[in-house]
Write an enzyme that holds these catalytic residues in place. Structure first.
Site: not given
Length: 626
Positions: A125, A156, A235
């Site tokens: 993402h 992911d 992230s």
């Protein structure tokens, strides 16, 4: 009075006379004994002058202690971590021929061993719908352009590289992939979260191991939960074990909860890396068996199935036609074992080495596309050993379509597209499941792909024009058939509709495209892709212009050079008349075109289905039913 010396709770240090532990940097060193007593004893060495003894050599750190030195682990992580600057542009699903405005975001990545492979891992993402990706090393001011090598949206994880050799020079290090951490094991999260520009390091412990839904890919996989802070910007950052090896990748947190961060664990990371190695750098995904099941906690149900006493498992309720399981499993089977693991009545199995129970579907997700799993089922009062081939998920309605532009087809102002999760979210908002038409929600949650390539095709909207007068309020209808032929997917619909229109129909479509500043009547590559139909549709006679429902011409008008019908007054084929719903000026009679007898026009609204008996839409030379 002097305070008493502290006592260690660690075994091995006890209360041995004269020895008190002193901990520093997780390495235990022994303090010297207290001052000797003035009274000398024959069984002591107090009479020996300590100045006469040689100075003791400095004790070296044990190898294991040096390996788990947090300072060394942090130093290695800082030499591998990078900050990611991504510029992205998301599609506009309401107007699929357009893109949304560009946006910018930051994330974290790290170099994974071996260093000479030049691989950088981050979250998928973090680079979704990317236009440009730039990387900056820790302690460096320069940004380097990066290239995306592979993306696994379900897990992911994305893999990047930098082509500039200068990026890989210096003291850069690569992190080795470690093992799945145990409960309460200390971990360290390194990244570039919001609140500052420099690197941030937080510590915590592993608090849970479970199978959770990944918010980005809408796929349930193994996850590790930690109480270490994971915020926006973390992230893609590495989560390290005590030895400085990779324990996972930070990727999401739970909104509204405190100290609840989630980590992509080592088994999922290894699956992603191995998948790329097996398929030459191409990501395939995490497979599944393709069946539905229910728990078997009712003793009465077990008795009706004549299960042996003490046997456990889950009850098979259905199998999907596109999976191998439909050939091997039957409705009513009780799945008792998968790959030798006993399945409990609630659908869990004992995870090895962790003493926790998780969903048995983890076992199929850790296989690879096309591999076979060994199953044991209870069928007709006896146990059977089966081999079932797993496949990557085949969804009737895609749960996500990251990095894919929306597919569309426009004819006479009618905009057709396929139903996806993103389309529903764009049309009805984040809580679309409570606002979207129930039939569309049913297609998403309960729809099953019956043949490869099948899609739910929608009449998304109508771009107003004379040719579609009276139908301009239609939106979000599912298209089932065209002239009696069942629609398999959007490409199939486009080919069915193309044979229905003439040059005047093309002119009407061309004029609508020009008025709405649309570059093409269909998404890129839609008409060039090979069309694969199931055998029942291949055997069906496809409609042609000859067998389409066309109103006979009474006084056909000549076709101009642009392909449109020229009226007597120079207009585009309407003869100055708008009596009811005309066929867009396509070789129409002076009386105007009327819908064929027996057809009905649906009322405006969203979410209803359209078939050959429910709607008639004006197309080109006349009325073709959709």
């Amino acid at each position: 009075m002097a305070a008493p010396a502290p006592q260690s709770s660690r075994s091995g240090f006890g209360s041995a006379a004269g020895l008190q532990p002193h901990l520093t940097n997780s390495v235990c060193t022994v303090m010297p004994p207290p001052s000797p007593s003035k009274r000398m004893r024959s069984d002591s060495f107090d009479h020996i002058d300590p100045r006469a003894l040689p100075a003791p050599a400095a004790a070296a750190k044990p190898a294991a202690a040096a390996a788990t030195d947090p300072e060394a682990a942090l130093s290695k992580a800082l030499k591998s971590v990078v900050k990611i600057f991504c510029t992205s542009a998301n599609p506009n699903y309401a107007l699929p021929w357009q893109m949304m405005a560009q946006s910018k975001s930051t994330a974290t990545g790290f170099v994974v061993a071996p260093l000479n492979s030049r691989r950088i891992l981050t979250n998928a993402h973090a680079v979704t719908n990317q236009v440009q990706v730039m990387l900056r090393k820790h302690g460096n001011a320069r940004k380097y352009p990066a290239r995306v090598l592979a993306v696994g949206h379900e897990c992911d994880i994305a893999m990047l590289t930098v082509d500039n050799d200068e990026f890989w020079t210096g003291d850069m290090e690569a992190l080795e992939v470690g093992q799945l951490p145990s409960m309460q094991e200390a971990v360290m999260v390194v990244g570039f979260p919001t609140g500052g520009d420099n690197v941030c390091v937080t510590k915590g412990v592993v608090s849970r191991l479970d199978r959770q839904v990944y918010s980005h890919g809408r796929c349930a996989l193994l996850t590790t939960q930690t109480d270490s802070a994971i915020n926006s910007g973390n992230s893609g950052g590495p989560v390290l074990q005590g030895a400085g090896k990779l324990a996972g990748i930070a990727f999401q947190s739970l909104i509204g909860a405190e100290n609840t961060g989630y980590v992509i664990p080592v088994p999922v990371v290894n699956h992603f890396l191995t998948d790329l190695e097996r398929h030459g750098g191409r990501y395939t995904g995490f497979p599944e068996m393709g069946m539905s099941w229910q728990t078997l906690e009712s003793t009465s149900m077990k008795d009706s199935l004549k299960l042996p006493r003490g046997a456990t498992g889950v009850y098979i309720t259905s199998t999907d036609p596109c999976y191998n399981a439909s050939k091997e499993l039957r409705v009513g089977d009780v799945l008792t074992h998968v790959q030798g693991h006993s399945i409990a009545d609630d659908g869990t199995f004992l995870f090895e080495g962790q003493n926790v129970r998780i969903d048995f579907r983890h076992l199929s997700s850790m296989a690879y596309d096309g591999e076979s799993l060994q199953l044991r089922v209870w069928r007709d009062g006896a146990a059977h050993e089966l081999s079932v081939q797993v496949s990557v998920p085949k969804h009737l309605v895609l749960p996500h379509c990251h990095d894919l532009k929306p597919r569309y087809f426009i004819y006479a102002g009618l905009v057709f597209t396929r139903l996806t999760n993103f389309y529903l979210r764009h049309q009805y908002g984040a809580d679309w499941s409570t606002k979207a038409p129930i039939k569309l929600c049913d297609r998403y949650y309960g729809g099953v792909m019956e043949a490869p390539g099948q899609e739910v095709v929608l009449l998304s909207k109508v771009l107003s024009a004379d040719v579609n007068q009276g139908f301009q309020d239609l939106q979000n209808y599912q298209v089932y058939k065209v002239n009696g032929v069942k629609v398999h997917n959007l490409q199939h619909l486009a080919q069915l509709v193309v044979v229905l229109h003439t040059a005047s129909g093309r002119a009407a479509t061309s004029e609508i495209l020009k008025m709405n500043a649309i570059a093409s009547a269909c998404s890129e590559g839609l008409m060039e892709e090979p069309l694969c139909l199931p055998p029942d549709l291949e055997a069906t006679a496809q409609p042609s212009l000859a067998d389409s429902e066309v109103v006979p011409d009474v006084a056909a008008e000549p076709i101009d050079a642009d392909g449109g019908a020229s009226g007597k007054d120079g207009s585009n084929g309407n003869n100055g008349s708008n009596n009811g719903m005309t066929a867009g000026g396509a070789a129409s009679s002076s009386k105007g075109v009327q819908p064929p007898a027996g057809s009905s026009v649906p009322s405006s609204g969203a979410g209803a289905g359209m078939d050959t008996a429910s709607a008639a839409v004006a197309m080109a030379n006349g009325w073709a039913r959709l």
